[in-house]
Design a protein around this motif. Structure first.
Motif, PDB file in Angstrom:
ATOM      1  N   GLY A   6      -7.170   4.385  -1.712  1.00  0.00           N
ATOM      2  CA  GLY A   6      -5.670   4.679  -1.362  1.00  0.00           C
ATOM      3  C   GLY A   6      -5.231   5.903  -0.739  1.00  0.00           C
ATOM      4  N   SER A   7      -6.149   6.796  -1.505  1.00  0.00           N
ATOM      5  CA  SER A   7      -5.530   8.276  -1.314  1.00  0.00           C
ATOM      6  C   SER A   7      -6.726   9.205  -0.891  1.00  0.00           C
ATOM      7  N   GLY A   8      -6.390  10.515  -0.616  1.00  0.00           N
ATOM      8  CA  GLY A   8      -7.241  11.747  -0.444  1.00  0.00           C
ATOM      9  C   GLY A   8      -8.506  11.389  -0.238  1.00  0.00           C
ATOM     10  N   ILE A   9      -9.450  11.929  -0.842  1.00  0.00           N
ATOM     11  CA  ILE A   9     -10.998  11.853  -0.706  1.00  0.00           C
ATOM     12  C   ILE A   9     -11.554  10.371  -0.463  1.00  0.00           C
ATOM     13  N   GLY A  10     -11.048   9.433  -1.100  1.00  0.00           N
ATOM     14  CA  GLY A  10     -11.360   8.031  -1.047  1.00  0.00           C
ATOM     15  C   GLY A  10     -11.043   7.567   0.269  1.00  0.00           C
TER      16      GLY A  10
ATOM     17  N   HIS B 295     -11.450  18.482 -20.779  1.00  0.00           N
ATOM     18  CA  HIS B 295     -11.775  17.173 -20.659  1.00  0.00           C
ATOM     19  C   HIS B 295     -12.307  16.697 -19.172  1.00  0.00           C
ATOM     20  N   TYR B 296     -11.644  16.971 -18.314  1.00  0.00           N
ATOM     21  CA  TYR B 296     -12.000  16.775 -16.921  1.00  0.00           C
ATOM     22  C   TYR B 296     -13.359  17.276 -16.703  1.00  0.00           C
ATOM     23  N   ASN B 297     -13.480  18.776 -17.070  1.00  0.00           N
ATOM     24  CA  ASN B 297     -15.091  19.215 -16.874  1.00  0.00           C
ATOM     25  C   ASN B 297     -16.081  18.370 -17.565  1.00  0.00           C
TER      26      ASN B 297
ATOM     27  N   ALA C  18      -9.948  -0.129  -2.684  1.00  0.00           N
ATOM     28  CA  ALA C  18      -9.677  -0.537  -4.109  1.00  0.00           C
ATOM     29  C   ALA C  18      -8.900   0.724  -4.848  1.00  0.00           C
ATOM     30  N   ASP C  19      -7.874   0.394  -5.393  1.00  0.00           N
ATOM     31  CA  ASP C  19      -6.924   1.358  -5.770  1.00  0.00           C
ATOM     32  C   ASP C  19      -5.963   0.798  -6.931  1.00  0.00           C
ATOM     33  N   ARG C  20      -5.523   1.414  -7.745  1.00  0.00           N
ATOM     34  CA  ARG C  20      -4.370   0.721  -8.779  1.00  0.00           C
ATOM     35  C   ARG C  20      -2.905   0.645  -8.091  1.00  0.00           C
TER      36      ARG C  20
ATOM     37  N   VAL D 226      -7.909  19.932  -0.607  1.00  0.00           N
ATOM     38  CA  VAL D 226      -6.646  19.550  -0.219  1.00  0.00           C
ATOM     39  C   VAL D 226      -6.466  18.209  -0.235  1.00  0.00           C
ATOM     40  N   THR D 227      -5.811  17.661  -1.374  1.00  0.00           N
ATOM     41  CA  THR D 227      -5.361  16.140  -1.550  1.00  0.00           C
ATOM     42  C   THR D 227      -4.166  15.929  -2.143  1.00  0.00           C
ATOM     43  N   PRO D 228      -3.457  14.859  -2.097  1.00  0.00           N
ATOM     44  CA  PRO D 228      -2.260  14.634  -3.095  1.00  0.00           C
ATOM     45  C   PRO D 228      -2.730  15.258  -4.510  1.00  0.00           C
TER      46      PRO D 228
HETATM   47  N1  LIG Z   1      -8.992  17.163  -4.812  1.00  0.00           N
HETATM   48  C1  LIG Z   1     -10.065  17.941  -5.287  1.00  0.00           C
HETATM   49  O1  LIG Z   1      -9.912  19.268  -5.227  1.00  0.00           O
HETATM   50  C2  LIG Z   1     -11.247  17.293  -6.151  1.00  0.00           C
HETATM   51  C3  LIG Z   1     -12.346  18.264  -6.307  1.00  0.00           C
HETATM   52  C4  LIG Z   1     -13.300  17.513  -7.113  1.00  0.00           C
HETATM   53  C5  LIG Z   1     -13.262  16.265  -7.303  1.00  0.00           C
HETATM   54  N2  LIG Z   1     -12.510  15.644  -7.034  1.00  0.00           N
HETATM   55  C6  LIG Z   1     -12.524  14.235  -7.359  1.00  0.00           C
HETATM   56  O2  LIG Z   1     -12.173  13.405  -6.244  1.00  0.00           O
HETATM   57  C7  LIG Z   1     -11.892  12.127  -6.573  1.00  0.00           C
HETATM   58  C8  LIG Z   1     -10.699  11.698  -5.543  1.00  0.00           C
HETATM   59  O3  LIG Z   1      -9.631  12.604  -6.039  1.00  0.00           O
HETATM   60  P1  LIG Z   1      -8.422  13.002  -4.748  1.00  0.00           P
HETATM   61  O4  LIG Z   1      -8.446  14.539  -4.591  1.00  0.00           O
HETATM   62  O5  LIG Z   1      -8.714  12.192  -3.513  1.00  0.00           O
HETATM   63  O6  LIG Z   1      -7.250  12.463  -5.557  1.00  0.00           O
HETATM   64  P2  LIG Z   1      -5.943  11.535  -5.092  1.00  0.00           P
HETATM   65  O7  LIG Z   1      -4.933  11.689  -6.352  1.00  0.00           O
HETATM   66  O8  LIG Z   1      -5.497  11.737  -3.761  1.00  0.00           O
HETATM   67  O9  LIG Z   1      -6.667  10.194  -5.003  1.00  0.00           O
HETATM   68  C9  LIG Z   1      -7.192   9.304  -6.359  1.00  0.00           C
HETATM   69  C10 LIG Z   1      -6.920   8.002  -6.394  1.00  0.00           C
HETATM   70  O10 LIG Z   1      -7.365   7.297  -7.308  1.00  0.00           O
HETATM   71  C11 LIG Z   1      -6.432   6.125  -7.619  1.00  0.00           C
HETATM   72  N3  LIG Z   1      -6.645   5.754  -9.025  1.00  0.00           N
HETATM   73  C12 LIG Z   1      -6.430   6.844 -10.181  1.00  0.00           C
HETATM   74  N4  LIG Z   1      -6.643   6.346 -11.349  1.00  0.00           N
HETATM   75  C13 LIG Z   1      -6.884   4.785 -10.996  1.00  0.00           C
HETATM   76  C14 LIG Z   1      -7.415   3.632 -11.925  1.00  0.00           C
HETATM   77  N5  LIG Z   1      -7.384   3.806 -13.395  1.00  0.00           N
HETATM   78  N6  LIG Z   1      -7.804   2.710 -11.188  1.00  0.00           N
HETATM   79  C15 LIG Z   1      -7.973   2.400  -9.881  1.00  0.00           C
HETATM   80  N7  LIG Z   1      -7.423   3.634  -9.171  1.00  0.00           N
HETATM   81  C16 LIG Z   1      -6.982   4.759  -9.496  1.00  0.00           C
HETATM   82  C17 LIG Z   1      -5.046   6.794  -7.188  1.00  0.00           C
HETATM   83  O11 LIG Z   1      -4.084   5.575  -7.232  1.00  0.00           O
HETATM   84  C18 LIG Z   1      -5.460   7.437  -6.236  1.00  0.00           C
HETATM   85  O12 LIG Z   1      -5.129   6.861  -4.980  1.00  0.00           O
HETATM   86  C19 LIG Z   1     -11.368  12.121  -8.052  1.00  0.00           C
HETATM   87  O13 LIG Z   1     -12.384  11.441  -8.741  1.00  0.00           O
HETATM   88  C20 LIG Z   1     -11.368  13.796  -8.483  1.00  0.00           C
HETATM   89  O14 LIG Z   1     -11.637  14.050  -9.692  1.00  0.00           O
HETATM   90  C21 LIG Z   1     -11.228  16.175  -6.312  1.00  0.00           C
END
Ligand SMILES: NC(=O)c1ccc[n+]([C@@H]2O[C@H](COP(=O)([O-])OP(=O)(O)OC[C@H]3O[C@@H](n4cnc5c(N)ncnc54)[C@H](O)[C@@H]3O)[C@@H](O)[C@H]2O)c1
Length: 255
Positions: free
Chosen positions: A20-24, A161-163, A41-43, A196-198
């Motif tokens: 629903g957002s960002g990278i996905g 914790h994230y790392n 699929a997203d929460r 760059v994402t939310p």
């Molecule tokens: N943005 C970055 O710089 C970056 C860098 C490295 C890795 N990542 C990874 O990329 C992935 C996507 O991140 P993003 O930047 O697109 O963030 P985002 O916040 O834009 O998207 C994350 C999505 O995951 C969903 N989500 C969160 N918890 C959930 C759950 N319990 N069940 C189902 N959906 C859930 C959120 O609703 C959101 O739509 C993440 O795993 C993040 O750790 C991001």
């Protein structure tokens, strides 16, 4: 088959968690452009539905599914919905994730449980359910979104914790890759750099300059920078690649 054709996903069915957002959402668009039907699929169901409506304009079928990836029963239902709709699961991209920050000595147990629960356990539950569906047919490609923070201690933000969760994702994915390789299933990771994402928008004004100055290519990434990586790993173009962690970080981890 020519190499261009090997990148095609025409007629395949794909599932993207965190779609629903960002990278996905951006990786889902790449899969749709390559011809796959895509389940988002997203929460946050509203956001998944919005992305689904966008992707339908590319002429593929979509599904929007509400799921919390920390809940095994919901994750199983997510995969079952894809199988009910399209009969098979060819590609799964697990991108659902969160990030919080805290000094290691101040990190609260709840914070650890939340981040490790979504970012690592969520990957395990998703990969397990997707893997079972794929093993039944003897083919499929799973791509877990890890992070360069799984390989390096990222800075200046502090999130041990994230790392730890992301390092776990990489090694867990390698383990599944080894177990399932002979049964037709490939499991790989993509590790983005600062993108760059939310999730990161808030940090750009605070840390963006430091991120850019620590990146050999001199810029932060966009979700589009990851689209080629996902098509490669999802498709027959990478037929002999499994257990790999494809880092897409503008060179950040070189320094
Ligand atoms: N943005 C970055 O710089 C970056 C860098 C490295 C890795 N990542 C990874 O990329 C992935 C996507 O991140 P993003 O930047 O697109 O963030 P985002 O916040 O834009 O998207 C994350 C999505 O995951 C969903 N989500 C969160 N918890 C959930 C759950 N319990 N069940 C189902 N959906 C859930 C959120 O609703 C959101 O739509 C993440 O795993 C993040 O750790 C991001």
């Amino acid at each position: 088959m020519g190499v261009g054709e090997r990148f095609s996903l025409r007629g395949q069915s794909a599932l993207v968690t965190g779609g629903g957002s960002g990278i996905g959402a951006c990786l889902a668009a790449a899969l749709a452009e390559a011809g796959a039907n895509v389940a988002l699929a997203d929460r946050d169901l509203d956001k998944a539905q919005q992305v689904a409506r966008q992707l339908e304009k590319q002429g593929v079928a979509t599904l929007a599914i509400e799921v919390d990836v920390t809940q095994a029963d919901q994750v199983q239902r997510m995969v079952d919905q894809v199988l009910d709709a399209w009969g098979q699961l060819d590609v799964a991209v697990n991108s659902a994730g969160v990030a919080t920050r805290a000094r290691a000595e101040e990190l609260e147990e709840d914070d650890w449980d939340q981040v490790v629960g979504i970012d690592l356990k969520g990957i395990y539950l998703s990969t397990r359910a997707e893997g079972r569906a794929m093993l039944a047919r003897g083919s499929g490609s799973i791509i877990n979104i890890a992070s360069m923070s799984g390989q390096i201690v990222n800075r200046p933000q502090l999130h041990s914790h994230y790392n730890a969760a992301k390092a776990g994702v990489i090694q867990y994915s390698r383990s599944c890759a080894a177990e399932w390789a002979a049964r037709g299933i490939r499991v790989n990771c993509i590790s983005p750099g600062h993108t760059v994402t939310p999730m990161t928008e808030f940090a750009i004004p605070i840390m963006g300059d430091e991120w850019v100055s620590n990146t050999p290519m001199g810029r932060v990434g966009t979700p589009e920078d990851l689209q080629g990586a996902v098509l490669y790993l999802a498709s027959a173009a990478s037929a002999y690649v499994t257990g790999h962690d494809l880092v897409v970080d503008g060179g950040y981890t070189l320094w």
